[in-house]
Design an enzyme around this catalytic site. Structure first.
Site, PDB file in Angstrom:
ATOM      1  N   LYS A   1     -10.651 -12.468   7.602  1.00 57.85           N
ATOM      2  CA  LYS A   1     -11.891 -11.729   7.817  1.00 57.85           C
ATOM      3  C   LYS A   1     -11.806 -10.403   7.091  1.00 57.85           C
ATOM      4  O   LYS A   1     -10.852  -9.660   7.258  1.00 57.85           O
ATOM      5  CB  LYS A   1     -12.071 -11.452   9.315  1.00 57.85           C
ATOM      6  CG  LYS A   1     -12.590 -12.645  10.068  1.00 57.85           C
ATOM      7  CD  LYS A   1     -12.871 -12.297  11.503  1.00 57.85           C
ATOM      8  CE  LYS A   1     -11.586 -12.027  12.264  1.00 57.85           C
ATOM      9  NZ  LYS A   1     -11.804 -11.759  13.680  1.00 57.85           N
TER      10      LYS A   1
ATOM     11  N   MET B   1      -7.322   0.549  12.666  1.00 56.55           N
ATOM     12  CA  MET B   1      -8.665   0.376  12.089  1.00 56.55           C
ATOM     13  C   MET B   1      -9.449   1.684  12.110  1.00 56.55           C
ATOM     14  O   MET B   1     -10.657   1.687  12.345  1.00 56.55           O
ATOM     15  CB  MET B   1      -9.445  -0.709  12.872  1.00 56.55           C
ATOM     16  CG  MET B   1      -8.801  -2.073  12.773  1.00 56.55           C
ATOM     17  SD  MET B   1      -9.583  -3.308  13.829  1.00 56.55           S
ATOM     18  CE  MET B   1      -8.918  -2.878  15.426  1.00 56.55           C
TER      19      MET B   1
ATOM     20  N   ASP C   1      -4.775 -15.425   8.893  1.00 56.20           N
ATOM     21  CA  ASP C   1      -5.635 -14.264   8.620  1.00 56.20           C
ATOM     22  C   ASP C   1      -5.262 -13.585   7.316  1.00 56.20           C
ATOM     23  O   ASP C   1      -4.179 -13.769   6.789  1.00 56.20           O
ATOM     24  CB  ASP C   1      -5.437 -13.205   9.713  1.00 56.20           C
ATOM     25  CG  ASP C   1      -6.195 -13.527  10.972  1.00 56.20           C
ATOM     26  OD1 ASP C   1      -7.151 -14.301  10.896  1.00 56.20           O
ATOM     27  OD2 ASP C   1      -5.816 -12.987  12.022  1.00 56.20           O
TER      28      ASP C   1
HETATM   29  N1  SAH Z   1      -2.859  -7.521  15.766  1.00 51.04           N
HETATM   30  C1  SAH Z   1      -2.507  -6.525  14.766  1.00 51.04           C
HETATM   31  C2  SAH Z   1      -3.590  -5.494  14.580  1.00 51.04           C
HETATM   32  C3  SAH Z   1      -4.909  -6.067  14.082  1.00 51.04           C
HETATM   33  S1  SAH Z   1      -6.090  -4.814  13.726  1.00 51.04           S
HETATM   34  C4  SAH Z   1      -1.177  -5.884  15.134  1.00 51.04           C
HETATM   35  O1  SAH Z   1      -0.696  -6.060  16.266  1.00 51.04           O
HETATM   36  O2  SAH Z   1      -0.585  -5.217  14.282  1.00 51.04           O
HETATM   37  C5  SAH Z   1      -5.760  -4.501  12.017  1.00 51.04           C
HETATM   38  C6  SAH Z   1      -5.285  -3.085  11.860  1.00 51.04           C
HETATM   39  O3  SAH Z   1      -3.893  -2.999  12.134  1.00 51.04           O
HETATM   40  C7  SAH Z   1      -5.441  -2.516  10.471  1.00 51.04           C
HETATM   41  O4  SAH Z   1      -6.737  -2.045  10.226  1.00 51.04           O
HETATM   42  C8  SAH Z   1      -4.445  -1.369  10.535  1.00 51.04           C
HETATM   43  O5  SAH Z   1      -4.953  -0.282  11.283  1.00 51.04           O
HETATM   44  C9  SAH Z   1      -3.320  -2.001  11.332  1.00 51.04           C
HETATM   45  N2  SAH Z   1      -2.305  -2.604  10.463  1.00 51.04           N
HETATM   46  C10 SAH Z   1      -2.056  -3.914  10.288  1.00 51.04           C
HETATM   47  N3  SAH Z   1      -1.020  -4.087   9.455  1.00 51.04           N
HETATM   48  C11 SAH Z   1      -0.581  -2.858   9.108  1.00 51.04           C
HETATM   49  C12 SAH Z   1       0.459  -2.370   8.283  1.00 51.04           C
HETATM   50  N4  SAH Z   1       1.316  -3.190   7.647  1.00 51.04           N
HETATM   51  N5  SAH Z   1       0.617  -1.026   8.161  1.00 51.04           N
HETATM   52  C13 SAH Z   1      -0.211  -0.178   8.798  1.00 51.04           C
HETATM   53  N6  SAH Z   1      -1.206  -0.582   9.593  1.00 51.04           N
HETATM   54  C14 SAH Z   1      -1.410  -1.901   9.740  1.00 51.04           C
END
Ligand code: SAH
Length: 241
Positions: free
Chosen positions: A55, A168, A33
């Site tokens: 995506k 998100m 991803d």
């Molecule tokens: N499966 C992922 C989340 C996917 S949804 C997990 O467990 O972390 C994607 C969202 O995760 C982003 O829009 C943001 O809100 C958050 N996110 C992902 N990476 C991040 C990061 N390094 N710092 C802050 N928020 C993050």
């Protein structure tokens, strides 16, 4: 025929699990991803096929294509790693991918990851629970989203006192703040926004709920609402002399 759904962690490549690293180091195909750290792809052997199915916002309609692709790779009998940001089962649609693979008769190994829901706050010194401050944490999606999916009940969330973590959520941040305050959360409730948490691009904004709309950080960012958002437990504490 097995596809491993591997959590890549929140960004810092050091936060991948040992099992995740082992699978990557022997992978023949890695399907990954957008938010996955480039360093992790370097763990795959030379010659491994690296497939970007990243995506962007609003492109979630392609999930069916990703599922089909995973099934095809799975059936090929090659060693396939599906590498997903954070934890594969936290808002990553990993559950849907696992179901599609199982329906097609392909075995699935799940390798959990460190989720950004907890790791991004932690990287800013914010414990999502803290014994004297917050005894619960709720993780929700702030995605305005699809009306056919179950919604988030912001009125109930606004009545909760604990920590609220919104993934998100930056696109809808002003609506989220309004709904929470209308339901009873105080306007001066501490809020932190952590962008690119755990990476060298990390940015943190601290504010209050009534001013969340003014925070100018873009995705990927995690919003933390609640008393813990005012903390930075990693900060140097001045000692009295
Ligand atoms: N499966 C992922 C989340 C996917 S949804 C997990 O467990 O972390 C994607 C969202 O995760 C982003 O829009 C943001 O809100 C958050 N996110 C992902 N990476 C991040 C990061 N390094 N710092 C802050 N928020 C993050």
């Amino acid at each position: 025929m097995t596809v491993a759904l591997v959590g890549a962690g929140p960004g810092d490549p050091g936060l991948l699990t040992r099992r995740g690293a082992e699978l990557l180091e022997t992978a023949e195909v890695v399907v990954y991803d957008r938010l996955v750290a480039a360093e992790l792809l370097e763990l795959a052997p030379d010659g491994a096929e690296l497939v970007d199915v990243g995506k962007g916002p609003g492109q979630s309609g392609r999930q069916a294509d990703i599922n089909e692709l995973l099934v095809a790779y799975g059936r090929s009998g090659r060693r396939v790693v599906r590498l997903k940001g954070g934890d594969p089962f936290v808002f990553g649609r990993g559950g849907e991918e696992a179901e599609a693979l199982r329906r097609a008769g392909v075995d699935v190994e799940i390798v959990p990851g460190v989720t950004s829901a907890f790791a991004a706050p932690a990287a800013a010194g914010i414990p999502v629970t803290h014994r004297t401050v917050s005894t619960s944490v709720t993780v929700v999606t702030g995605h305005a989203g699809d009306p056919t999916l179950p919604g988030v009940d912001w009125d109930v969330l606004g009545r909760l006192e604990g920590t609220l973590v919104v993934l998100m959520g930056m696109g809808a941040r002003s609506v989220i703040a309004e709904r929470l305050m209308a339901a009873g959360r105080r306007p001066d409730t501490p809020v932190a926004v952590v962008r690119w948490g755990t990476t060298d691009r990390q940015e943190v904004a601290r504010t209050t709920l009534d001013r969340l709309a003014e925070v100018g950080l873009e995705a990927p960012a995690t919003i933390v609402v609640g008393a813990v958002a005012a903390l930075d437990v990693t900060a140097v504490v001045a000692t009295e002399v």
